[in-house]
Write an enzyme that holds these catalytic residues in place. Structure first.
Site, PDB file in Angstrom:
ATOM      1  N   ASP A 160     -10.904   2.638   4.503  1.00  0.00           N
ATOM      2  CA  ASP A 160     -11.383   1.252   4.472  1.00  0.00           C
ATOM      3  C   ASP A 160     -12.905   1.168   4.642  1.00  0.00           C
ATOM      4  O   ASP A 160     -13.489   0.096   4.484  1.00  0.00           O
ATOM      5  CB  ASP A 160     -10.718   0.431   5.593  1.00  0.00           C
ATOM      6  CG  ASP A 160      -9.554  -0.406   5.081  1.00  0.00           C
ATOM      7  OD1 ASP A 160      -9.405  -0.530   3.854  1.00  0.00           O
ATOM      8  OD2 ASP A 160      -8.795  -0.929   5.929  1.00  0.00           O
ATOM      9  N   GLN A 199      -4.364  -1.870   9.519  1.00  0.00           N
ATOM     10  CA  GLN A 199      -4.287  -3.162   8.816  1.00  0.00           C
ATOM     11  C   GLN A 199      -4.826  -4.291   9.706  1.00  0.00           C
ATOM     12  O   GLN A 199      -4.485  -4.381  10.882  1.00  0.00           O
ATOM     13  CB  GLN A 199      -2.818  -3.437   8.433  1.00  0.00           C
ATOM     14  CG  GLN A 199      -2.608  -4.678   7.629  1.00  0.00           C
ATOM     15  CD  GLN A 199      -3.237  -4.602   6.229  1.00  0.00           C
ATOM     16  OE1 GLN A 199      -3.190  -3.575   5.562  1.00  0.00           O
ATOM     17  NE2 GLN A 199      -3.846  -5.695   5.802  1.00  0.00           N
ATOM     18  N   LYS A 232       0.839  -1.202   0.000  1.00  0.00           N
ATOM     19  CA  LYS A 232       0.000   0.000   0.000  1.00  0.00           C
ATOM     20  C   LYS A 232       0.872   1.249   0.000  1.00  0.00           C
ATOM     21  O   LYS A 232       0.621   2.209  -0.734  1.00  0.00           O
ATOM     22  CB  LYS A 232      -0.943  -0.008   1.212  1.00  0.00           C
ATOM     23  CG  LYS A 232      -2.056  -1.033   1.062  1.00  0.00           C
ATOM     24  CD  LYS A 232      -2.846  -1.258   2.341  1.00  0.00           C
ATOM     25  CE  LYS A 232      -3.861  -2.395   2.123  1.00  0.00           C
ATOM     26  NZ  LYS A 232      -4.556  -2.803   3.331  1.00  0.00           N
TER      27      LYS A 232
END
Ligand code: NAD
Length: 284
Positions: free
Chosen positions: A119, A96, A52
């Site tokens: 997200d 994450q 990422k």
């Protein structure tokens, strides 16, 4: 059968993102910044977080990877996220998964402000998706699946679409997006009975159960389109999906490969979401 390769549509998205990043920089005299928080020592998380950060840099963003130890407490993580929420140089941020120990049980989805929640776990962002708000910030993988279908001119409106899985990150927003695009939706999960009776009536099936090479030919209608979201490393070291790809090749009309199917789309949409957050913040 056509392979629904994710690289060409992902590159298309990343090229568009790069242009928007440059435009933002020219207009606002600063870079767009994505922060990825990684807690613990999971090797898979290390690979994903690094990837990422690398792609963010490739499209001209600043990216920061904050690595916290396995022993990080909920209070420490919350304090960091609040600090990032209040940092005007940060446009998008994510934690994450998976998280170590009991951190997974904490309401982390409420600790990231919806404006930076790339997200899309925050109830505000899930709510705008449900309302079919055109400005909604949408979870990366499901949004990537829709972009993949669109790239290969697979129409959704009026079709029967089935989603296998009901997680907050993939299954639920996926079903909502398909519904928003006027599909007739079916959602199956670990407690569903006779799943193949439901998947068999679907023209499009999105598979996100997290079961390596589990779903074979008998699950799918002839000439249906199958999107395999699953990603696993087999015992032999091969990367595989949730579907038994070899069985589907002469049966379905389209199949996303694993790897190089949904994976590149997820990362590309993450960058797209970060730009969207930055653009929205300067507009408001
Ligand atoms: P998850 O474990 O949170 O959810 C799995 C879902 O599958 C659950 O809702 C469960 O009810 C359902 N399920 C389990 N067994 C089932 C069965 N036998 N029949 C029907 N449904 C069943 O997983 P997730 O986070 O949604 O991810 C799913 C898969 O997608 C994983 O392999 C994950 O690694 C992968 N993934 C890939 C990407 C990508 O970018 N390629 C992104 C996110 C997740």
């Amino acid at each position: 059968m056509i392979w629904l390769n994710g690289n060409p549509p992902a590159d298309k998205i990343l090229n568009e993102v790069e242009l928007r990043v440059q435009k933002f920089k020219t207009s606002n005299h600063r870079h767009i910044k994505l922060v990825v928080v990684w807690v613990g020592n999971s090797e898979a998380s290390k690979v994903y977080t690094n990837k990422k950060a690398v792609i963010a840099k490739q499209v001209g963003m600043l990216s920061e990877l904050i690595h916290l130890p396995e022993t990080t407490t909920a209070v420490e993580l919350k304090n960091l996220l609040v600090k990032l929420n209040n940092d005007p140089t940060v446009d998008g941020m994510l934690v994450q998964r998976p998280l170590p120990g009991t951190l997974e049980l904490e309401p982390i989805h409420l600790w990231i402000t919806p404006e930076k929640d790339v997200d899309c776990f925050h109830p505000y962002n899930l709510g705008t998706l449900m309302r079919n708000d055109p400005e909604a910030l949408v979870s990366c993988t499901p949004k990537g699946v829709m972009a993949l279908l669109d790239f290969y001119s697979i129409s959704v409106a009026g079709k029967n679409a089935c989603v296998i899985g009901r997680s907050l990150i993939v299954g639920r927003p996926m079903t909502q997006l398909l519904l928003n695009a006027n599909a007739t939706t079916i959602q199956v999960h670990s407690k569903s009975k006779n799943i193949e009776e439901l998947t068999q009536i679907a023209d499009i099936v999105v598979v996100a159960a997290g079961l390596p090479e589990y779903f074979g030919k008998k699950m799918f209608k002839k000439d249906s389109v199958v999107i395999d979201v699953g990603i696993h490393r087999s015992n032999s070291g091969k990367i595989v999906g949730d579907c038994i790809a070899d069985e589907l090749i002469n049966h379905v009309s389209g199949l996303s490969p694993v790897p190089k199917g949904v994976g590149p789309m997820t990362i590309a949409v993450l960058m797209q979401n970060t730009v969207l957050c930055a653009e929205k913040r300067v507009k408001n």
